[in-house]
Design a protein around this motif. Structure first.
Motif, PDB file in Angstrom:
ATOM      1  N   LEU A 118       0.844  -1.182   0.000  1.00  0.00           N
ATOM      2  CA  LEU A 118       0.000   0.000   0.000  1.00  0.00           C
ATOM      3  C   LEU A 118       0.882   1.236   0.000  1.00  0.00           C
ATOM      4  O   LEU A 118       1.898   1.283   0.695  1.00  0.00           O
ATOM      5  CB  LEU A 118      -0.906   0.021   1.228  1.00  0.00           C
ATOM      6  CG  LEU A 118      -2.146  -0.878   1.172  1.00  0.00           C
ATOM      7  CD1 LEU A 118      -1.793  -2.325   1.019  1.00  0.00           C
ATOM      8  CD2 LEU A 118      -3.003  -0.657   2.387  1.00  0.00           C
ATOM      9  N   ARG A 119       0.487   2.220  -0.766  1.00  0.00           N
ATOM     10  CA  ARG A 119       1.247   3.471  -0.824  1.00  0.00           C
ATOM     11  C   ARG A 119       0.620   4.490   0.112  1.00  0.00           C
ATOM     12  O   ARG A 119      -0.578   4.725   0.089  1.00  0.00           O
ATOM     13  CB  ARG A 119       1.264   4.024  -2.244  1.00  0.00           C
ATOM     14  CG  ARG A 119       2.003   5.356  -2.341  1.00  0.00           C
ATOM     15  CD  ARG A 119       1.942   5.927  -3.745  1.00  0.00           C
ATOM     16  NE  ARG A 119       2.361   7.300  -3.756  1.00  0.00           N
ATOM     17  CZ  ARG A 119       3.595   7.710  -4.034  1.00  0.00           C
ATOM     18  NH1 ARG A 119       4.515   6.835  -4.328  1.00  0.00           N
ATOM     19  NH2 ARG A 119       3.884   8.992  -4.020  1.00  0.00           N
ATOM     20  N   GLY A 120       1.467   5.084   0.947  1.00  0.00           N
ATOM     21  CA  GLY A 120       1.066   6.245   1.723  1.00  0.00           C
ATOM     22  C   GLY A 120       0.193   5.987   2.934  1.00  0.00           C
ATOM     23  O   GLY A 120      -0.537   6.879   3.346  1.00  0.00           O
ATOM     24  N   VAL A 121       0.230   4.795   3.511  1.00  0.00           N
ATOM     25  CA  VAL A 121      -0.530   4.577   4.740  1.00  0.00           C
ATOM     26  C   VAL A 121       0.378   4.757   5.946  1.00  0.00           C
ATOM     27  O   VAL A 121       1.571   4.446   5.902  1.00  0.00           O
ATOM     28  CB  VAL A 121      -1.235   3.201   4.794  1.00  0.00           C
ATOM     29  CG1 VAL A 121      -2.252   3.074   3.671  1.00  0.00           C
ATOM     30  CG2 VAL A 121      -0.255   2.059   4.767  1.00  0.00           C
ATOM     31  N   ASN A 122      -0.208   5.276   6.995  1.00  0.00           N
ATOM     32  CA  ASN A 122       0.477   5.547   8.257  1.00  0.00           C
ATOM     33  C   ASN A 122       1.628   6.532   8.098  1.00  0.00           C
ATOM     34  O   ASN A 122       2.614   6.485   8.815  1.00  0.00           O
ATOM     35  CB  ASN A 122       0.902   4.250   8.945  1.00  0.00           C
ATOM     36  CG  ASN A 122      -0.315   3.426   9.308  1.00  0.00           C
ATOM     37  OD1 ASN A 122      -1.404   3.965   9.505  1.00  0.00           O
ATOM     38  ND2 ASN A 122      -0.153   2.126   9.372  1.00  0.00           N
ATOM     39  N   VAL A 123       1.458   7.422   7.126  1.00  0.00           N
ATOM     40  CA  VAL A 123       2.318   8.590   6.939  1.00  0.00           C
ATOM     41  C   VAL A 123       1.424   9.749   6.532  1.00  0.00           C
ATOM     42  O   VAL A 123       0.358   9.541   5.956  1.00  0.00           O
ATOM     43  CB  VAL A 123       3.413   8.370   5.858  1.00  0.00           C
ATOM     44  CG1 VAL A 123       4.393   7.295   6.268  1.00  0.00           C
ATOM     45  CG2 VAL A 123       2.804   8.039   4.516  1.00  0.00           C
ATOM     46  N   ARG A 127      -3.277   3.630  -2.952  1.00  0.00           N
ATOM     47  CA  ARG A 127      -2.837   2.850  -4.106  1.00  0.00           C
ATOM     48  C   ARG A 127      -2.341   1.510  -3.586  1.00  0.00           C
ATOM     49  O   ARG A 127      -1.706   1.439  -2.540  1.00  0.00           O
ATOM     50  CB  ARG A 127      -1.721   3.570  -4.839  1.00  0.00           C
ATOM     51  CG  ARG A 127      -2.227   4.731  -5.639  1.00  0.00           C
ATOM     52  CD  ARG A 127      -1.207   5.117  -6.709  1.00  0.00           C
ATOM     53  NE  ARG A 127      -1.811   6.039  -7.637  1.00  0.00           N
ATOM     54  CZ  ARG A 127      -1.768   7.356  -7.516  1.00  0.00           C
ATOM     55  NH1 ARG A 127      -1.153   7.892  -6.496  1.00  0.00           N
ATOM     56  NH2 ARG A 127      -2.341   8.134  -8.402  1.00  0.00           N
ATOM     57  N   VAL A 128      -2.612   0.456  -4.328  1.00  0.00           N
ATOM     58  CA  VAL A 128      -2.190  -0.888  -3.946  1.00  0.00           C
ATOM     59  C   VAL A 128      -1.460  -1.507  -5.131  1.00  0.00           C
ATOM     60  O   VAL A 128      -1.960  -1.477  -6.254  1.00  0.00           O
ATOM     61  CB  VAL A 128      -3.400  -1.773  -3.553  1.00  0.00           C
ATOM     62  CG1 VAL A 128      -2.937  -3.169  -3.172  1.00  0.00           C
ATOM     63  CG2 VAL A 128      -4.199  -1.133  -2.424  1.00  0.00           C
TER      64      VAL A 128
END
Length: 186
Positions: A8-13, A74-75
């Motif tokens: 996953l792109r951009g999770v927990n940021v 995005r995945v």
């Protein structure tokens, strides 16, 4: 039964939060088994029944996350064999410090135009004195960042460049790449 890795792109940021328990549940809700996450940045290993295309799996997982958590990251999904090819394709085997080497992974192959744009950025950055290196193979851009991701002008410029295709891809440090490979083969 086939094993896959989903990134996953951009999770927990940047304020986008997703608990890994919710991520595991969302993936399991899609009917997948052996679902396991690695660290908090959206790395999932799973087993899917039947042969499914990685693009279809990515869409299913994204929809399940949206339904469960209200976000649509995005995945990027790769088959276990594709992940092994990513590891084997490392053009910087001499880099042994896992956070100095990164794989930037896209769902599709980088186009010729994207490759040219990324390589032009890398050339300009090196002309400016950077030690960063870039090699693109298929859907993977390998970044050797001797001074680390946080100090990398190359990584910052690629991340802002629409032309290079890196905004649609997601990066993992080599330590994470190898940990996911190990999880895929348990």
């Amino acid at each position: 039964m086939a094993s896959y890795v989903a990134l996953l792109r951009g999770v927990n940021v940047g304020g986008v939060r997703l608990a890994m328990a919710d991520l595991r549940s969302a993936v399991a809700d899609c009917g997948h088994t052996d679902v396991a996450t690695y660290v908090q940045s959206g790395n999932v290993v799973l087993t899917a029944s039947g042969r499914r295309s990685p693009v279809r799996l990515a869409a299913e997982i994204r929809a399940a996350i949206a339904a469960r958590a209200g976000i649509e990251p995005r995945v990027v999904v790769l088959r276990a064999a594709e992940w092994d090819d990513l590891v084997d394709g490392n053009p910087y085997p001499h880099v042994t410090y896992g956070t100095r080497l990164h794989a930037v992974v896209a769902q599709e192959l980088f186009t010729d135009a994207q490759r040219r744009a990324a390589l032009e950025i890398a050339e300009r950055v090196r002309e400016g004195g950077s030690r960063d290196e870039l090699t693109i193979r298929g859907r993977v851009a390998y970044l050797h960042l001797p001074d680390g991701m946080g100090r990398s002008v190359l990584a910052e410029k690629l991340g802002r460049s629409r032309a290079s295709g890196h905004q649609d891809a997601t990066a993992r440090n080599w330590r994470t790449v190898l940990a996911l490979q190990e999880m895929l083969h348990r």
